[in-house]
Scaffold this motif. Structure first.
Motif, PDB file in Angstrom:
ATOM      1  N   MET A 101       5.973 -12.047  -7.368  1.00  0.00           N
ATOM      2  CA  MET A 101       7.354 -11.754  -7.731  1.00  0.00           C
ATOM      3  C   MET A 101       7.538 -12.117  -9.199  1.00  0.00           C
ATOM      4  O   MET A 101       7.084 -13.167  -9.645  1.00  0.00           O
ATOM      5  N   SER A 102       8.185 -11.249  -9.943  1.00  0.00           N
ATOM      6  CA  SER A 102       8.379 -11.460 -11.368  1.00  0.00           C
ATOM      7  C   SER A 102       9.867 -11.425 -11.683  1.00  0.00           C
ATOM      8  O   SER A 102      10.574 -10.490 -11.281  1.00  0.00           O
ATOM      9  N   PHE A 103      10.343 -12.441 -12.401  1.00  0.00           N
ATOM     10  CA  PHE A 103      11.751 -12.565 -12.757  1.00  0.00           C
ATOM     11  C   PHE A 103      11.891 -12.554 -14.282  1.00  0.00           C
ATOM     12  O   PHE A 103      11.149 -13.248 -14.986  1.00  0.00           O
ATOM     13  N   HIS A 104      12.852 -11.777 -14.795  1.00  0.00           N
ATOM     14  CA  HIS A 104      13.145 -11.790 -16.223  1.00  0.00           C
ATOM     15  C   HIS A 104      13.817 -13.106 -16.609  1.00  0.00           C
ATOM     16  O   HIS A 104      14.714 -13.590 -15.916  1.00  0.00           O
ATOM     17  N   CYS A 105      13.392 -13.670 -17.748  1.00  0.00           N
ATOM     18  CA  CYS A 105      14.049 -14.859 -18.295  1.00  0.00           C
ATOM     19  C   CYS A 105      13.991 -14.745 -19.812  1.00  0.00           C
ATOM     20  O   CYS A 105      12.976 -15.065 -20.435  1.00  0.00           O
ATOM     21  N   GLY A 106      15.055 -14.240 -20.415  1.00  0.00           N
ATOM     22  CA  GLY A 106      15.013 -13.921 -21.831  1.00  0.00           C
ATOM     23  C   GLY A 106      14.010 -12.809 -22.057  1.00  0.00           C
ATOM     24  O   GLY A 106      14.016 -11.795 -21.356  1.00  0.00           O
ATOM     25  N   ASP A 107      13.104 -12.994 -23.032  1.00  0.00           N
ATOM     26  CA  ASP A 107      12.116 -11.956 -23.322  1.00  0.00           C
ATOM     27  C   ASP A 107      10.771 -12.237 -22.649  1.00  0.00           C
ATOM     28  O   ASP A 107       9.752 -11.661 -23.040  1.00  0.00           O
ATOM     29  N   LEU A 108      10.758 -13.107 -21.646  1.00  0.00           N
ATOM     30  CA  LEU A 108       9.518 -13.406 -20.943  1.00  0.00           C
ATOM     31  C   LEU A 108       9.747 -13.343 -19.441  1.00  0.00           C
ATOM     32  O   LEU A 108      10.835 -13.005 -18.977  1.00  0.00           O
ATOM     33  N   ARG A 109       8.688 -13.667 -18.688  1.00  0.00           N
ATOM     34  CA  ARG A 109       8.753 -13.560 -17.238  1.00  0.00           C
ATOM     35  C   ARG A 109       8.419 -14.890 -16.588  1.00  0.00           C
ATOM     36  O   ARG A 109       7.577 -15.647 -17.085  1.00  0.00           O
ATOM     37  N   ILE A 110       9.065 -15.139 -15.454  1.00  0.00           N
ATOM     38  CA  ILE A 110       8.628 -16.186 -14.537  1.00  0.00           C
ATOM     39  C   ILE A 110       7.999 -15.489 -13.350  1.00  0.00           C
ATOM     40  O   ILE A 110       8.655 -14.689 -12.672  1.00  0.00           O
ATOM     41  N   VAL A 137       3.683 -19.139 -14.588  1.00  0.00           N
ATOM     42  CA  VAL A 137       3.319 -18.888 -13.191  1.00  0.00           C
ATOM     43  C   VAL A 137       3.687 -20.095 -12.336  1.00  0.00           C
ATOM     44  O   VAL A 137       3.301 -21.227 -12.650  1.00  0.00           O
ATOM     45  N   ILE A 138       4.426 -19.827 -11.265  1.00  0.00           N
ATOM     46  CA  ILE A 138       4.780 -20.843 -10.286  1.00  0.00           C
ATOM     47  C   ILE A 138       4.136 -20.454  -8.963  1.00  0.00           C
ATOM     48  O   ILE A 138       4.303 -19.332  -8.491  1.00  0.00           O
ATOM     49  N   SER A 139       3.389 -21.387  -8.379  1.00  0.00           N
ATOM     50  CA  SER A 139       2.715 -21.142  -7.103  1.00  0.00           C
ATOM     51  C   SER A 139       3.594 -21.638  -5.961  1.00  0.00           C
ATOM     52  O   SER A 139       4.164 -22.734  -6.034  1.00  0.00           O
ATOM     53  N   THR A 140       3.715 -20.840  -4.910  1.00  0.00           N
ATOM     54  CA  THR A 140       4.555 -21.200  -3.768  1.00  0.00           C
ATOM     55  C   THR A 140       3.868 -20.839  -2.464  1.00  0.00           C
ATOM     56  O   THR A 140       3.055 -19.917  -2.415  1.00  0.00           O
ATOM     57  N   SER A 141       4.188 -21.569  -1.419  1.00  0.00           N
ATOM     58  CA  SER A 141       3.754 -21.199  -0.071  1.00  0.00           C
ATOM     59  C   SER A 141       4.924 -20.674   0.757  1.00  0.00           C
ATOM     60  O   SER A 141       4.749 -20.350   1.930  1.00  0.00           O
ATOM     61  N   ALA A 142       6.101 -20.588   0.134  1.00  0.00           N
ATOM     62  CA  ALA A 142       7.299 -20.090   0.818  1.00  0.00           C
ATOM     63  C   ALA A 142       7.988 -19.080  -0.092  1.00  0.00           C
ATOM     64  O   ALA A 142       8.997 -19.389  -0.723  1.00  0.00           O
ATOM     65  N   PRO A 143       7.472 -17.862  -0.176  1.00  0.00           N
ATOM     66  CA  PRO A 143       7.994 -16.908  -1.162  1.00  0.00           C
ATOM     67  C   PRO A 143       9.452 -16.543  -0.971  1.00  0.00           C
ATOM     68  O   PRO A 143      10.162 -16.316  -1.956  1.00  0.00           O
ATOM     69  N   GLU A 144       9.935 -16.470   0.245  1.00  0.00           N
ATOM     70  CA  GLU A 144      11.340 -16.111   0.443  1.00  0.00           C
ATOM     71  C   GLU A 144      12.263 -17.206  -0.080  1.00  0.00           C
ATOM     72  O   GLU A 144      13.298 -16.915  -0.696  1.00  0.00           O
ATOM     73  N   ARG A 145      11.893 -18.461   0.127  1.00  0.00           N
ATOM     74  CA  ARG A 145      12.704 -19.559  -0.399  1.00  0.00           C
ATOM     75  C   ARG A 145      12.644 -19.600  -1.922  1.00  0.00           C
ATOM     76  O   ARG A 145      13.645 -19.864  -2.588  1.00  0.00           O
ATOM     77  N   ALA A 146      11.467 -19.345  -2.484  1.00  0.00           N
ATOM     78  CA  ALA A 146      11.346 -19.313  -3.937  1.00  0.00           C
ATOM     79  C   ALA A 146      12.168 -18.174  -4.532  1.00  0.00           C
ATOM     80  O   ALA A 146      12.829 -18.331  -5.565  1.00  0.00           O
ATOM     81  N   ALA A 147      12.137 -17.009  -3.873  1.00  0.00           N
ATOM     82  CA  ALA A 147      12.923 -15.872  -4.358  1.00  0.00           C
ATOM     83  C   ALA A 147      14.415 -16.199  -4.334  1.00  0.00           C
ATOM     84  O   ALA A 147      15.155 -15.833  -5.252  1.00  0.00           O
ATOM     85  N   ALA A 148      14.859 -16.899  -3.290  1.00  0.00           N
ATOM     86  CA  ALA A 148      16.263 -17.282  -3.207  1.00  0.00           C
ATOM     87  C   ALA A 148      16.639 -18.271  -4.306  1.00  0.00           C
ATOM     88  O   ALA A 148      17.730 -18.192  -4.885  1.00  0.00           O
ATOM     89  N   LEU A 149      15.726 -19.195  -4.629  1.00  0.00           N
ATOM     90  CA  LEU A 149      16.008 -20.192  -5.664  1.00  0.00           C
ATOM     91  C   LEU A 149      16.130 -19.543  -7.039  1.00  0.00           C
ATOM     92  O   LEU A 149      17.143 -19.707  -7.729  1.00  0.00           O
ATOM     93  N   TYR A 150      15.102 -18.801  -7.448  1.00  0.00           N
ATOM     94  CA  TYR A 150      15.086 -18.282  -8.812  1.00  0.00           C
ATOM     95  C   TYR A 150      15.957 -17.037  -8.979  1.00  0.00           C
ATOM     96  O   TYR A 150      16.464 -16.780 -10.069  1.00  0.00           O
ATOM     97  N   GLY A 151      16.146 -16.289  -7.904  1.00  0.00           N
ATOM     98  CA  GLY A 151      16.977 -15.104  -7.965  1.00  0.00           C
ATOM     99  C   GLY A 151      18.434 -15.400  -7.665  1.00  0.00           C
ATOM    100  O   GLY A 151      19.280 -15.455  -8.561  1.00  0.00           O
TER     101      GLY A 151
END
Length: 283
Positions: free
Chosen positions: A196-205, A162-176
């Motif tokens: 927001m959940s991102f696939h990373c191998g067999d786990l999630r960020i 779990v990563i906590s953010t106060s700027a979700p659009e910027r975080a989505a751009a970074l990890y996506g």
């Protein structure tokens, strides 16, 4: 570019105490004991990643830097290291998306107990370009030894970070867009914010935005973890028997999982145990 999470680094003041804490939580023994100038580290290697416990050692500049980090930020998850197949190609991609990677370094580590060695190549993105999250990218020369099981119902791997953010659009751009992880979920609810959940191998960020007063508008935080188990009720009973405080199991926000919250014995890292179910579980 990214195939998996290679490891998380947890910064601690007392390494022996932290090792005992995670040996209880995982029901596994350490797989590696090492260190370099200014730090000692112990690795627990699970089915899909490793957890590295790191503590300052001695009085050199590295040790003092680590002590200052602990004093300013407290103990907790300090770094996220992604696994890549080709670190040179990853370095090129990071340059293209303006994450300003450091030059690729070749590193060798030695296990202080067995004398075994491991080699890897790594680079690191500039933290000012990753909203303060320390992100490394590693090409491992060979697989690490796994942590031996020491008790019943052990932790088998990482389910999510779990990563906590106060700027979700910027975080989505970074990890996506910039790091190339696939977004599997983007959900908002008034009572708890945005997930927001991102696939990373067999786990999630999981990137979580909870609007609260006083949150850091410029920096994200490596916040919490969910550890995967085969039988969440059996793992819960094991931890209760060890004296830890653990909640009753419940259905999670993901329909295919049941979770319990571990409220003690985690070095103050918000922690869940997660069992993936074959079918959605109703509350």
């Amino acid at each position: 570019m990214i195939s998996a999470i290679d490891h998380l680094v947890v910064l601690v003041s007392d390494l022996n105490e932290a090792v005992a804490t995670y040996q209880t939580l995982f029901a596994r023994a350490p797989a590696w004991r090492g260190g370099d100038d200014g730090s000692d580290n112990v690795l627990f290697t699970l089915d899909n990643m490793s957890l590295e416990l790191m503590a300052p050692s001695g009085s050199g500049p590295t040790a003092e830097r680590l002590r200052t980090l602990i004093k300013l930020q407290g103990e907790g998850i300090a770094s996220l290291c992604f696994r890549v197949a080709d670190v040179a190609a990853a370095h090129h991609r990071l340059e293209r998306v303006a994450l300003r990677p450091t030059p690729v370094a070749e590193v060798e580590g030695r296990d202080r107990t067995t004398g075994a060695t491991l080699t890897w190549k790594r680079t690191r993105a500039a933290t000012e370009a990753t909203r303060g999250v320390r992100l490394f990218f590693l090409e491992l020369g060979s697989e690490r030894p796994h942590s031996p099981v020491t008790g019943p119902s052990p932790v088998v791997g990482l389910d999510h970070l779990v990563i906590s953010t106060s700027a979700p659009e910027r975080a989505a751009a970074l990890y996506g867009a910039r790091l190339g992880l696939d977004m599997a979920l983007d959900r908002s609810q008034q009572d708890w914010g945005r997930l927001m959940s991102f696939h990373c191998g067999d786990l999630r960020i999981e990137v979580v935005h909870r609007p609260v007063a006083g949150s850091d508008a410029e920096h994200d935080k490596l916040w919490g973890v969910g550890w995967r188990v085969d039988d969440v009720e059996a793992s819960r009973e094991r931890l209760i028997a060890a004296g830890l405080t653990v909640t009753a199991s419940r259905a999670s926000r993901h329909a295919d999982t049941r979770v319990v919250t571990v409220r003690s014995g985690t070095n103050r890292i918000p922690t869940l145990l997660v069992q993936r179910m074959s079918a959605p579980t109703m509350a």
